[in-house]
Design an enzyme around this catalytic site. Structure first.
Site, PDB file in Angstrom:
ATOM      1  N   GLU A   1      16.560  -4.615  -6.193  1.00 40.16           N
ATOM      2  CA  GLU A   1      16.716  -3.178  -6.445  1.00 40.16           C
ATOM      3  C   GLU A   1      18.165  -2.726  -6.255  1.00 40.16           C
ATOM      4  O   GLU A   1      18.426  -1.719  -5.587  1.00 40.16           O
ATOM      5  CB  GLU A   1      15.800  -2.367  -5.526  1.00 40.16           C
ATOM      6  CG  GLU A   1      14.330  -2.580  -5.808  1.00 40.16           C
ATOM      7  CD  GLU A   1      13.444  -1.525  -5.155  1.00 40.16           C
ATOM      8  OE1 GLU A   1      13.864  -0.940  -4.154  1.00 40.16           O
ATOM      9  OE2 GLU A   1      12.334  -1.308  -5.662  1.00 40.16           O
TER      10      GLU A   1
ATOM     11  N   GLU B   1       6.726  -5.300  -8.367  1.00 40.55           N
ATOM     12  CA  GLU B   1       6.087  -4.717  -7.177  1.00 40.55           C
ATOM     13  C   GLU B   1       5.096  -3.638  -7.591  1.00 40.55           C
ATOM     14  O   GLU B   1       5.485  -2.516  -7.905  1.00 40.55           O
ATOM     15  CB  GLU B   1       7.143  -4.122  -6.220  1.00 40.55           C
ATOM     16  CG  GLU B   1       8.033  -5.157  -5.571  1.00 40.55           C
ATOM     17  CD  GLU B   1       9.043  -4.567  -4.577  1.00 40.55           C
ATOM     18  OE1 GLU B   1       8.793  -3.448  -4.064  1.00 40.55           O
ATOM     19  OE2 GLU B   1      10.072  -5.229  -4.338  1.00 40.55           O
TER      20      GLU B   1
HETATM   21  C1  GAL Z   1      10.844  -1.699  -2.566  1.00 34.83           C
HETATM   22  C2  GAL Z   1      11.573  -2.929  -2.045  1.00 34.83           C
HETATM   23  C3  GAL Z   1      10.656  -3.752  -1.165  1.00 34.83           C
HETATM   24  C4  GAL Z   1       9.987  -2.862  -0.158  1.00 34.83           C
HETATM   25  C5  GAL Z   1       9.275  -1.730  -0.857  1.00 34.83           C
HETATM   26  C6  GAL Z   1       8.592  -0.752   0.068  1.00 34.83           C
HETATM   27  O1  GAL Z   1      11.707  -0.769  -3.075  1.00 34.83           O
HETATM   28  O2  GAL Z   1      12.015  -3.710  -3.109  1.00 34.83           O
HETATM   29  O3  GAL Z   1      11.384  -4.756  -0.538  1.00 34.83           O
HETATM   30  O4  GAL Z   1      10.946  -2.362   0.707  1.00 34.83           O
HETATM   31  O5  GAL Z   1      10.185  -0.984  -1.574  1.00 34.83           O
HETATM   32  O6  GAL Z   1       7.623  -1.391   0.783  1.00 34.83           O
END
Ligand code: GAL
Length: 731
Positions: free
Chosen positions: A182, A251
């Site tokens: 990110e 994610e």
């Molecule tokens: C995303 C990040 C993850 C984690 C998640 C929140 O933005 O890539 O590593 O932090 O947010 O749980």
């Protein structure tokens, strides 16, 4: 003869290896990741290896497979692997190779997110703290010392994977790797050096020749051939930056993390399923649940500040590795439905037709296959739609899947699998506690340093401990004995965070702490001082280093002042520039009271004179492991704040952190595209239970040690078994 047969086998094996190595390939086109010539719809789930024990890994991986996953995704945790420069650690929970090989044995693929910045609610975002002290360094930008360190670690991991033949092109399970994490939003903020760094990171990674594609999440300008991917609660509108890259979602947030004192976030299974079906119907072909198993931030690995020890995440497998129903089963059913459409999904783009004002059909029709997704985006109303001569009932905010364009096999809002209730059954209470009070340190002790003024905490502790003492003497002259207006003076302390215990002449005057949103804190109280010397001792406590934010490495912790004393006859005293004596860590830590060998190095008190509800107290007790293999947990609801160890292994920080009423939120998930997590458990602790891995226990005589910072009631600590019971209603 025997030798002959063996030689023949070896030759055959060699041939088959050469053959499989030659045929093994991972590439992509605009539809999908292509493995050995086959376009695939890939369902992945995050399981972070240090957030469970190696003994738990096979079962977690198997349950992921049973849940319909093809891929396990994990970050690589640099600070766990390189605790000091050049000293590497790959044992126990950090045995990355073992974890990947277990995934391979289960027949699943791996998506390795090397980072090495990982965010992940992990201490310092995965960076070793020593990295901050490399001269001239600035993290995650076009900075030579940083790039050199990042490259060295990335190369280390890649060469380790190569040596173990773990990339798919070598016959291993790794089909994808990630560089950075990110970085897009940071680049947008910092401009040119950010852009240069992105280019460099991509080139560096691609140059490592892994034979499998690299991805960069939330990185719109990911340079070719790196694929940019989406993270979020919903990703159907995401488009990769080139037509020839597949639409990937790294994610899919299955819930969210908990912070101490914060409400517990959850996300309904139906909404997760809806978002995934919506992504697939719009051409997505890779998705990863973040998290599939969240697990535990053991030790001091939680990021923050203020991330809870539990990283349960409301994931399909709960913190203890048990399926969370109906989420786990509902998603398994979804995966089955999606997989039965796979050949249609990977061969054509969908044609989209309107079925109503807020309803659509996405149809994937090739020469040989037809699969349809019927969607109702209306958040409130069910709708009956006509499609291909049939009638279909679509509940609000739902998608039906028709693998043959006729038969509905799944709807994201119709939950077929049973729901379950968590059961916490006490199996042991009334531990035979003994106590030891950690004295408030005095400045005449050894291992102290006296300096002019106030210093930043992590600079001094290097994060080897949560604790740093700041001590000074306040000398009240006899002319001050009658304080202005007869009132005691007002002591005011400003700290950059994260928590603070204030002791005057050995007595606790107060405790203050910040929060994730605002780690800074202040203490302001009228204090009783006597004439002559008063000992002021401030115990500054860190609660996890930040893991996200532009240049989070520059964020401070500790008592940076100002510190003032007001109301004396001689006016306001500014104590910030005084001589302060510093001591890193607790006496109990130095003596190793939490370890099996060190725990007997002091005289413990037991029976009626045992300390209770006292700040800065160590407690220890032994117990036998309860029979069976149900996961175990400690109920710490009666305690304040501190840390827990079992047989010398750190369970993590405890802090029930009661959730303020009113901080919980509406759980309705349909309608718009913002943050849809529900906020639950108001009025209750944000974390009451702490996972004790079974493998840390021996049958008898296990040593449990608790350090309590504020004062709690250890007599009410109990050991509980975690179980789940399927809801009777649906049985
Ligand atoms: C995303 C990040 C993850 C984690 C998640 C929140 O933005 O890539 O590593 O932090 O947010 O749980």
């Amino acid at each position: 003869m025997g030798v002959g047969i063996q030689t023949m086998w070896s030759i055959l094996l060699l041939f088959s290896c050469i053959f499989s190595a030659a045929s093994a390939s991972v590439s992509y086109d605009h539809k999908a990741i292509i493995i050995n010539g086959q376009k695939r719809i890939l369902i992945s789930g995050s399981i972070h290896y240090p957030r469970s024990t190696p003994e738990m890994w096979p079962d977690l991986i198997q349950k992921a497979k049973d849940g319909g996953l093809d891929v396990i995704q994990t970050y690589v945790f640099w600070n766990g692997h390189e605790p000091s420069p050049g000293n590497y650690y790959f044992e126990d929970r950090y045995d990355l190779v073992k974890f990947i090989k277990l995934v391979q044995q289960a027949g699943l693929f791996v998506n390795l997110r090397i980072g090495p910045y990982v965010c992940a609610e992990w201490n310092f975002g995965g960076f070793p703290v020593w990295l901050k002290y490399v001269p001239g360094i600035a993290f995650r930008t076009d900075n030579e010392p940083f790039k050199a360190a990042m490259q060295k670690f990335t190369e280390k991991i890649v060469s380790m994977m190569k040596a173990e033949k773990l990339f798919q092109t070598q016959g291993g399970p790794i089909i994808l790797s990630q560089i950075e994490n990110e970085f897009g939003p940071v680049e947008w903020e910092i401009g040119a050096p950010g852009k240069a760094y992105t280019k460099w990171a991509a080139q560096m990674a691609v140059g490592l020749d892994t034979g499998v594609p690299w991805i960069m999440c939330k990185q719109e300008d990911a340079p070719d051939p790196v694929i940019d991917t989406c993270n979020g609660f919903y990703c159907e509108n995401f488009k990769p930056n080139k037509d020839y890259k597949p639409k990937m979602w790294t994610e899919v947030w299955t819930g969210w993390y908990t912070e101490f004192g914060g409400a517990v976030p959850t996300r309904p299974a139906e909404d997760v399923a809806f978002s995934v079906a919506r992504f697939i119907q719009s051409g997505g072909s890779f998705l990863n649940y973040y998290m599939y198993h969240g697990g535990t931030n053991f030790g001091r690995t939680a990021g923050g500040p203020f991330m809870a020890t539990s990283y349960d995440y409301d994931a399909p497998l709960d913190e203890y590795g048990l399926p969370r129903e109906p989420k786990w089963g509902h998603l398994r059913d979804l995966h089955k439905a999606i997989k039965s459409c796979e050949s249609a999904l990977v061969s054509v783009d969908p044609s989209v037709t309107k079925l109503g004002s807020n309803q659509e059909a996405h149809v994937f029709k090739s020469e040989s296959d037809c699969a349809a997704f019927l969607a109702n985006y209306d958040a409130k109303y069910s709708v009956k739609v006509s499609f291909g001569g049939g009638q279909y009932d679509l509940p609000p905010w739902s998608i039906s899947i028709l693998p043959d364009c006729k038969t509905e096999v799944y709807n994201t809002a119709k939950v077929g699998s049973q729901s379950s209730q968590v059961q916490m059954t006490p199996v042991h209470s009334g531990f035979p506690w003994q106590s030891f009070i950690e004295e408030t340190t005095s400045s005449d002790e050894t291992d102290t340093t006296t300096l002019d003024g106030l210093y930043e905490q992590i600079n001094i502790t290097r994060d080897t401990t949560d604790y740093l003492w700041y001590m000074t003497d306040i000398t009240i002259g006899s002319d001050e004995a009658f304080l202005k207006n007869g009132k005691s003076p007002l002591l005011t302390i400003f700290s950059a965070g994260h928590a603070l215990n204030v002791f005057i002449n050995g007595q606790l005057s107060g405790t203050v702490y910040g929060s994730l949103e605002n780690p800074k804190l202040s203490f302001s109280q009228n204090v009783n001082l006597r004439s002559g010397i008063n000992k002021l001792a401030l115990l500054s406590i860190s609660v996890g280093l930040p893991n996200v934010g532009t240049h989070f490495e520059t964020w401070n912790a500790g008592v940076l002042g100002p510190i003032t004393l007001k109301g004396l006859n001689s006016g306001t005293w500014d104590m910030s520039g005084w001589k302060w004596t510093y001591k890193t860590g607790l006496k109990g830590e130095a003596l190793g009271l939490h370890t099996v060998t060190g725990s007997s190095s002091v005289e413990w008190v037991e029976g009626p004179s045992m300390a209770e509800k006292q700040p800065l107290t160590w407690y220890k007790a032994t117990f036998n492991a309860p029979p069976g293999d149900a996961p175990l947990s400690l109920d710490m609801g009666s305690m304040g704040k501190g840390q827990i160890w079992i047989n010398g292994q750190s369970v993590g920080r405890h802090w029930p952190g009661y959730i303020a009423r009113g901080s919980c939120g509406d759980c309705s998930y349909a309608g718009t595209y913002d943050d849809k997590k529900c906020r639950t458990h108001c009025g209750e602790p944000s974390q009451r239970w702490y996972h004790i891995p079974r493998s840390w226990l021996t049958p008898t005589g296990n040593l449990l040690v608790v350090f309590e910072e504020w004062g709690g009631d250890p007599s009410r600590i109990s050991l509980v078994e975690r179980g789940t019971a399927l809801d009777a209603k649906k049985l």
